[in-house]
Motif scaffolding. Sequence first.
Motif, PDB file in Angstrom:
ATOM      1  N   GLN A 121       0.853  -1.188   0.000  1.00 15.47           N
ATOM      2  CA  GLN A 121       0.000   0.000   0.000  1.00 15.47           C
ATOM      3  C   GLN A 121       0.888   1.237   0.000  1.00 15.47           C
ATOM      4  N   LEU A 122       0.570   2.199  -0.877  1.00 18.51           N
ATOM      5  CA  LEU A 122       1.359   3.418  -1.019  1.00 18.51           C
ATOM      6  C   LEU A 122       0.580   4.610  -0.498  1.00 18.51           C
ATOM      7  N   ASP A 123       1.314   5.652  -0.095  1.00 22.70           N
ATOM      8  CA  ASP A 123       0.645   6.877   0.336  1.00 22.70           C
ATOM      9  C   ASP A 123       0.510   7.833  -0.857  1.00 22.70           C
ATOM     10  N   ARG A 127       5.032   6.780  -1.599  1.00 17.33           N
ATOM     11  CA  ARG A 127       5.931   6.097  -0.679  1.00 17.33           C
ATOM     12  C   ARG A 127       5.265   4.825  -0.172  1.00 17.33           C
ATOM     13  N   MET A 129       3.858   2.411   2.331  1.00 20.06           N
ATOM     14  CA  MET A 129       3.289   2.524   3.682  1.00 20.06           C
ATOM     15  C   MET A 129       3.254   1.175   4.382  1.00 20.06           C
ATOM     16  N   ASN A 130       2.569   0.225   3.767  1.00 21.57           N
ATOM     17  CA  ASN A 130       2.365  -1.089   4.373  1.00 21.57           C
ATOM     18  C   ASN A 130       2.620  -2.167   3.329  1.00 21.57           C
ATOM     19  N   TYR A 160      13.161   2.517   9.159  1.00 24.94           N
ATOM     20  CA  TYR A 160      11.934   3.252   8.814  1.00 24.94           C
ATOM     21  C   TYR A 160      10.929   3.246   9.960  1.00 24.94           C
ATOM     22  N   LEU A 162       9.013   0.898  10.914  1.00 26.08           N
ATOM     23  CA  LEU A 162       7.802   0.171  10.564  1.00 26.08           C
ATOM     24  C   LEU A 162       7.523  -0.889  11.621  1.00 26.08           C
ATOM     25  N   SER A 185       3.232   1.083   8.654  1.00 26.50           N
ATOM     26  CA  SER A 185       3.836   2.375   8.982  1.00 26.50           C
ATOM     27  C   SER A 185       3.151   3.039  10.155  1.00 26.50           C
ATOM     28  N   ASP A 186       1.883   2.712  10.397  1.00 26.19           N
ATOM     29  CA  ASP A 186       1.164   3.273  11.538  1.00 26.19           C
ATOM     30  C   ASP A 186       0.134   2.269  12.014  1.00 26.19           C
ATOM     31  N   SER A 191      -4.978   1.304   8.279  1.00 30.04           N
ATOM     32  CA  SER A 191      -3.904   0.348   8.032  1.00 30.04           C
ATOM     33  C   SER A 191      -4.316  -1.069   8.410  1.00 30.04           C
ATOM     34  N   PRO A 541       9.924   4.060   2.338  1.00 33.35           N
ATOM     35  CA  PRO A 541       9.233   4.699   3.464  1.00 33.35           C
ATOM     36  C   PRO A 541      10.102   5.792   4.068  1.00 33.35           C
TER      37      PRO A 541
END
Length: 591
Positions: A121-123, A127, A129-130, A160, A162, A185-186, A191, A541
């Motif tokens: 998964q990208l932001d 970038r 993310m997950n 990063y 993560l 990432s969060d 997420s 990331p």
Amino acid sequence: MVSFAVTQEGIWTVKRSIESHNHELAKPDDQHLLRSSRHITDESASVLKSMSDAGISTVNAFTYLSEEVGGVENLGFTKRDAYNYLQKERRAKIENGDTYSLIQLFKERVAADNMFAWDVQLDEQERLMNFFWADRLARIDYDCFGDVIIFDTSYRLNKYNLACAPIVGVNNHWQNIILGIAFLSDETIESFTWLFTTFLRIMDNKHPITIFTDQDQAMARAIETTLPNTRHRFKCDSEEEFETAWNAMMKEGNLQNHQWLNDLYKIRSKWSTAFNKNCFNLGILSTQRSESTNHVCHGISKPTSSITECFLGLEKMMKTWRRNEKDEDFKCSQSEIQPYIKSSSILKQAALFYSRKLYSFFEEEFLQGVGGLCIEYSSSDLTMFYVKSIDKCPDSKIWTVLFNSSQGTIQCSCAKFEMMGILCSHCMRVLRQLDIVNIPEKYFLPRWSARARKDLYAGRKITNLSNSSCLSVEVPGNLKIRNYVCRFAYKISTEAQGNAEAEQCMLDGMTSMARNVQLILEGKKINNTNPVCGRKNIKDPAKCRPKGISNARLKDHWEKKKKKKIKNTDFTAPTSIQFTPESNGSQSSFM
């Protein structure tokens, strides 16, 4: 020193020559320190890389090589050269970017294993993310042992920051198994929702019966949305007993206004066994198994580790676990279990079925039942029994066992079989009282069999644990057919290997088969290509490692709330309050 000039015609001319040295000549023992004399041979480089990949530190690998040749002066390179070489190898793995290198590794795994699955998964800034992945064995394991899973995100240790989020299961040998690994990432609802949705899609939309997590509100909300049919768990024998014990504790400690305990009570259905007795959960009470996985992760990644290094390290960990599992399979296939009571037909029956570890659990229940319990009372028609401990304590716990001879069923108020899948000691005591010498087959769950995978993929029926009535259902076919085709293709290719005519026949047949399958699927072919596979501009990331943290375990929701001071001048919370809910002799502790 000497310097030259070279003309366009290629003529060399000495421009400057100084024959004297401006330093002492190196001694033979120090020759390996000269830059011109230092060189890592291919053999030494191979040993360094192999030992590093095995988790051996660079300094220990260098020491080993120097000892092999009789000292560092005979090795031909220095410790710094060894560090530089290995660092260069690591940089080569991510020379096009960490994320790009990771995706390339995913694509290589797919080429070698057509059941390897992954997603990212990208932001908004493109970038990473997950990301999540599961290989062939993880997907097969989930098909066999995915009834109960443990999920935890309390480990962050990479450059990063993560969160490593392994999805852990338990196999038929009572060992931890990895069913998939994610990096997040969060820890937001979005997420977690992405992860669980991706996990279900990769696992053919098969929902687990029970999931254990820590007390994270975002995680709980995501589970409610994506896993509505899964019991979310975070010891009293009944709801009434739980309420009685809880109220007594609150009154004795004057804790009616304790905010943390009041919040804990609101989610009692997620952690108290009294509210989960009809749900299969392997008898697990916490996320401890996942936390032990996090402990293993600590030896794999460092604060400077790239996600590519983390992926490769976790792959090695999974190979080690699977080797341990194969060792246990081998022991089960090569040696027979010897029952403690050799004349017991029930123990003989269990020894032929269970894996070694599960048999030890079963035998313990059997011995406790026949040697440590007694029948307090039984109904005249022998359909209800009250069982208690043989020590005759006046306040000892009494369990109710229901027996139906016509239907061949037995059920205890402790619900051990419904939760863990093996009969309890109370049922064993009743079976002994009735002189029953064999247990009905439905009380031997295939997921605990020494041959669990073989039984499943041979097409045998398995017990549907999500239903307390223990109905039998056919094994889902999606994963089974893929596994069968892979094994069949491997067998044919192995037999044809070395015979040119047989090899060509096999290739022609596969080409024809592929053409026919394509015609069948024409117009409804599903595109399984990951949309990010061909993209090269995905950014790594953002680096955000917390400073000064060497073992950055994340605090869960309740740990964070405990730090907040309770603004109540009339009440001071005790540091530790213990209460015993009289459940199977266990004791719970509320901090």
